[in-house]
Design a protein around this motif. Structure first.
Motif: not given
Lengths: 773, 149
Positions: A752-753, A756-757, A759-760, A763-764
């Motif tokens: 999950l971590s 999350g990273i 996806v971030f 996005l960036k």
């Protein structure tokens, strides 16, 4: 734990090598050479027991459930290889210090070399099959790093990759073979498997095991048709060629065959495969050696030929053959190591490796020349050198062999002749005749460069005159380890006038003849290089090209970047595979009637189900994103209601929360999406609907079937009973998550971590199309 | 973007939601709840706050970057398995102790609680790590839209 620490020390030292180099500067080679020096002494001392016939064993259990333990064993065979590795290792490290003096990455070079040394020691000392494999791969990887050391050169990079792919591919086959062997033998220790040879040879899986192991050994030891990577590996700095690609690593395959010969050897299949490939390699290597003018490539091909000889001898497998094997192995390591170092010295001092451009160097480089000539005489197998004994034994072994004797004798004779020719070229071309102008003005090399040959080449002479030094202490124990029984070994230069001596003489004459016609041979070959283009190296090129094409093709097909395609692939595959199993196991009628039999539905459940279906339909048919999203939300909340009805409040709560956050997420993502449009045509929509319905139907049936079929006792009873007494919690779901199955949860939150990273980052990293103007 | 009603309601709801999330975390071992659900509620609270005010205020209210929550959470979960090794049991075996002051406190505390706390922090961190940047971009766009109008 002496052997364990001996091997592990090497890895630690490899890490520390750059730092040591920074401190010790020019003396670093000498300092680091202490490691193989100490290793040699330790092995020699500890090997006394092995000489007496008692193998020394030690094991460090690790994952014993998987048969994995770090176990080492020191017997005669390991001792012989271990001493060769550490002994030549001392000389090579010192040589490297001189050869690469002032190279900005010398520290890194030392690190790679020590990494290899430790892996190779681990490989020959390992007793566990899997540990052996790990070290085996370690040598492949360090070889890759060393061949590609000069990483600015494209040919070096290509050669490194080629060596890695060929030996790594073989390693993969070897892993399969070793796993099969371990499963069939029920044991992962080679010392135990050796006693089970009859059982394994009679097993139905013997054929596959042997083929897989042979592929591994043949690729590593450059047997035809996998030989082509070895000459290309000569792109490596010469210390590497001397060490890895003649004295040690390429003999790993030979070592493995010798090590497994009590377990797998002696069958018809073993004998024919090893003699066939070994013989072919002897001839191919010998012929190609004579077509080279680059001294390193010439030596590389003659190494290939020597490796073929060793394989052939293991294939014959008689006492005489194994004795010849041990003598030849040691003799070859001595003179080939010396010759490679000489080749490196010539390259270093003259600036060229082309034999045609060198000449008369004996006047300016007397020490190197003397050692080169001595080693070359050894290569030719002329008495009174140690290799002469090896050659005699080789001829005796082929004369005694029971199968296809004529062919074997012919092969041995021819390859002997090629050895003589190659040796003459190496000894005469650079050192005799008129002094030629070379790119660098040649003068005698520094001591660090001639130390290796000065130790190794005379050793061949000393052992030839008094072979008693090594028969009892080194060779007999190794022979006993391969044969599985002790055999008396008596070596002497003079065997009397016999067939072997006659063959030896004949090979000498033939070889000199071949040398005399060398210029003619090379002229004849000129213009016919095209023929070589159809060899195995070409197969490799074509194979690599095809592999890349298939990879890009299937990537384009399966990984095309459209999320919808991924989802479709996953659902179709799952439905097809699970559906097929369901249909064949249960039958269609049973599947169709089962839901009716278990028709026990309350009114509100039916209403909820209808609501879900309606909402799903609405989501599909919606003509705005917000409407679709709202409909999806309805589906989610209804599902969580179902969880509540069936007594899973935890799940229900989590579902509600996840759904809420998902809706928010969607609303936020809206900003980034293009205007809503119906992109798919009618056909695509019908197809998607069919796939979706099939997937849904499959999941429904699957749930119904698993509800009634119990394959094993469900574990839920255990959880129910032990949740409170052992987990101190009444909420079983939570106790399972944080206690009974905590490791799973740990894995999940880690994923999950990362997600999350990830996806971030997506996005960036996305280019900002809407930069503020 | 800011609405008075939402802002006032959030000011009241925010502490309640956070308290509720901790409540879920604590009672999770015996009643429905747990670290995962608790983490989601906490994340929802911060998302609500960010909708009512804006993202930079929310980041200030969080005090730490979301990835710090992820890291600390993972560390917490990993460390909670270590005491078992000291007792020579498999990694992550639970270990319970009791804090008891007669008449006042009677708490059973075990390593699984710290594991659950780790889950809570990871879920909170991951959710915010994804949602907050998305919201930031949404804010940027609506500002753009205002600039143009």
């Amino acid at each position: 734990m002496m052997l364990t620490s001996l091997v592990l020390c090497g890895f630690v030292l490899a890490l520390a090598a750059p730092a040591i180099h920074r401190v010790a500067r020019g003396a670093a080679g000498y300092v680091l050479a202490l490691y193989p020096f100490v290793a040699a002494i330790v092995l020699a001392v500890a090997g006394q027991k092995a000489v007496a016939g008692q193998a020394m064993r030690e094991a460090l259990p690790w994952a014993s459930e998987l048969g994995l333990s770090l176990s080492f064993s020191l017997d005669g065979l390991s001792l012989l290889f271990g001493l060769m590795i550490s002994g030549i290792g001392v000389l090579v490290l010192i040589y490297a210090g001189g050869y690469l003096k002032g190279h900005p990455q010398l520290g890194r070079f030392y690190a790679y070399l020590l990494l290899f040394m430790a892996s190779m020691l681990g490989l020959v000392l390992a007793d566990n099959l899997l540990a052996l494999f790990v070290f085996w791969e370690g040598t492949s990887i360090s070889s890759y790093l060393l061949i590609g050391f000069n990483h600015r050169s494209e040919t070096a990079r290509k050669a490194a990759l080629q060596a890695l792919l060929v030996t790594g591919g073989g390693g993969l086959a070897l892993l399969g073979g070793l796993l099969l062997l371990g499963i069939v033998g029920g044991n992962w220790e080679m010392s135990a498997l050796a006693a089970q040879g009859d059982l394994i040879r009679a097993h139905a899986q013997y054929g596959p095991i042997l083929i897989l192991v042979l592929v591994g050994a043949f690729t590593k030891s450059a047997q035809f048709p996998f030989h082509f990577w070895l000459p290309n590996a000569m792109e490596a700095p010469t210390p590497v060629s001397a060490y890895l690609h003649s004295a040690t690593m390429v003999k790993a395959g030979i070592y493995l065959l010798a090590r497994l010969s009590p377990t797998l050897g002696g069958t018809e299949m073993w004998t024919s495969a090893l003699t066939l490939f070994g013989g072919a390699t002897m001839i191919v290597g010998g012929v190609l050696a004579l077509l080279q003018t680059d001294i390193k490539r010439l030596l590389a091909y003659s190494t290939i030929s020597a490796l073929g000889t060793l394989t052939l001898l293991l294939g014959i497998g008689t006492t005489a053959a194994i004795q010849a094997f041990a003598v030849f192995l040691l003799a070859h390591a001595l003179y080939k190591g010396a010759l490679f170092m000489v080749a490196g010295t010539l390259d270093h001092e003259t600036g060229t490796r082309d034999l045609e451009k060198m000449g008369g160097l004996r006047r300016v480089m007397p020490i190197t020349a003397a050692m080169a000539i001595l080693a070359a005489v050894s290569l030719a197998g002329v008495g009174p050198l140690f290799s002469f004994i090896g050659k005699e034994l080789l001829f005796e072994a082929v004369l005694e062999s029971e199968h296809s004797r004529t062919l074997l004798v012919g092969t041995a004779l021819l390859s002997g002749a090629f050895f003589v020719a190659a040796a003459t070229i190496v000894a005469v071309k650079p050192f005799f005749g008129a002094l030629q102008a070379t790119p660098k003005a040649a003068h005698e090399a520094p001591p660090s460069l001639w130390l290796g040959p000065v130790v190794l080449a005379p050793l061949g002479l000393i052992l030839g005159i008094s072979p008693g030094f090594v028969t009892k202490s080194l060779l007999s124990p190794a022979i006993a380890a391969i044969l599985g029984r002790a055999e008396p070994l008596k070596l002497s230069l003079w065997h009397g006038f016999n067939a072997a001596l006659a063959l030896s003489g004949a090979s000498l004459l033939l070889g000199l003849l071949a040398y005399a016609s060398w210029p003619a041979l090379r002229r004849a070959q000129r213009g016919r290089e095209v023929l070589l283009g159809f060899g195995p190296a070409r197969w490799y090129e074509v194979g690599l090209f095809a592999l890349n094409r298939v990879a890009s093709l299937q990537t384009r097909l399966l990984q095309n970047g459209y999320l919808r395609a991924y989802v479709m692939t996953i659902i179709v595959t799952t439905t097809a595979l699970a559906g097929y199993t369901l249909l064949t196991r249960e039958g269609l009628p049973a599947l169709l009637t089962r839901p009716l039999q278990e028709w026990d539905v309350r009114f509100y459940e039916a209403a909820l189900a209808a609501l879900i279906v309606l909402a799903a339909y609405a989501a599909v048919r919606a003509d705005s994103r917000l409407a679709a999203l709202a409909a999806l939300g309805v589906v989610g909340y209804c599902v969580s209601l179902i969880y509540l009805f069936f007594g899973a409040p935890d799940l229900a709560m989590t579902q509600v929360l996840v759904d809420t956050l998902t809706v928010i997420l969607f609303v936020l993502v809206f900003y980034h999406l293009p205007r809503f449009a119906s992109l798919s045509g009618k056909f695509a929509r019908v197809r998607d609907a069919a796939i979706a319905i099939c997937g849904g139907a499959l999941m429904t049936t699957l749930v119904l079937v698993t509800n009634t079929v119990t394959l094993t006792e469900p574990i839920s009873g255990y959880f129910l009973e032990n949740s409170l007494p052992k987990g101190y919690g009444r909420n079983i779901v939570n106790v399972i998550l944080v206690d009974f199955r905590a490791l799973d949860t740990l894995g999940e939150i880690t994923v999950l971590s990362l997600a999350g990273i990830g996806v971030f980052a997506l996005l960036k990293l996305r280019p900002h199309r809407e930069e503020k103007s | 973007m800011t609405s008075l009603i939402l802002g006032t309601a959030t000011r009241l709801l925010m502490p309640l939601l956070l308290l509720f999330s901790i409540f879920l975390l604590l009672r999770g071992h015996n009643e429905p709840g747990g670290g995962f659900a608790g983490g989601l509620v906490a994340a929802a609270a911060f998302v609500l706050y960010s909708i009512a005010s804006d993202v930079s205020t929310t980041r200030r209210a969080l005090r730490f970057e979301p990835q710090n929550f992820i890291g600390v959470g993972l560390l917490c979960a990993i460390l909670s398995g270590l005491p078992a090794l000291l007792l020579d049991k498999p990694y992550l075996s639970s270990w319970w102790g009791q804090i008891k002051v007669p008449g006042f406190i009677d708490i059973k505390l075990g390593t699984p609680f710290f594991f659950d706390l780790g889950v809570y922090l990871v879920v909170l961190g991951v959710t915010l790590k994804i949602l907050l940047p998305l919201e930031e971009q949404a804010e940027l766009q609506s500002e753009d839209a205002r600039d143009f109008s």
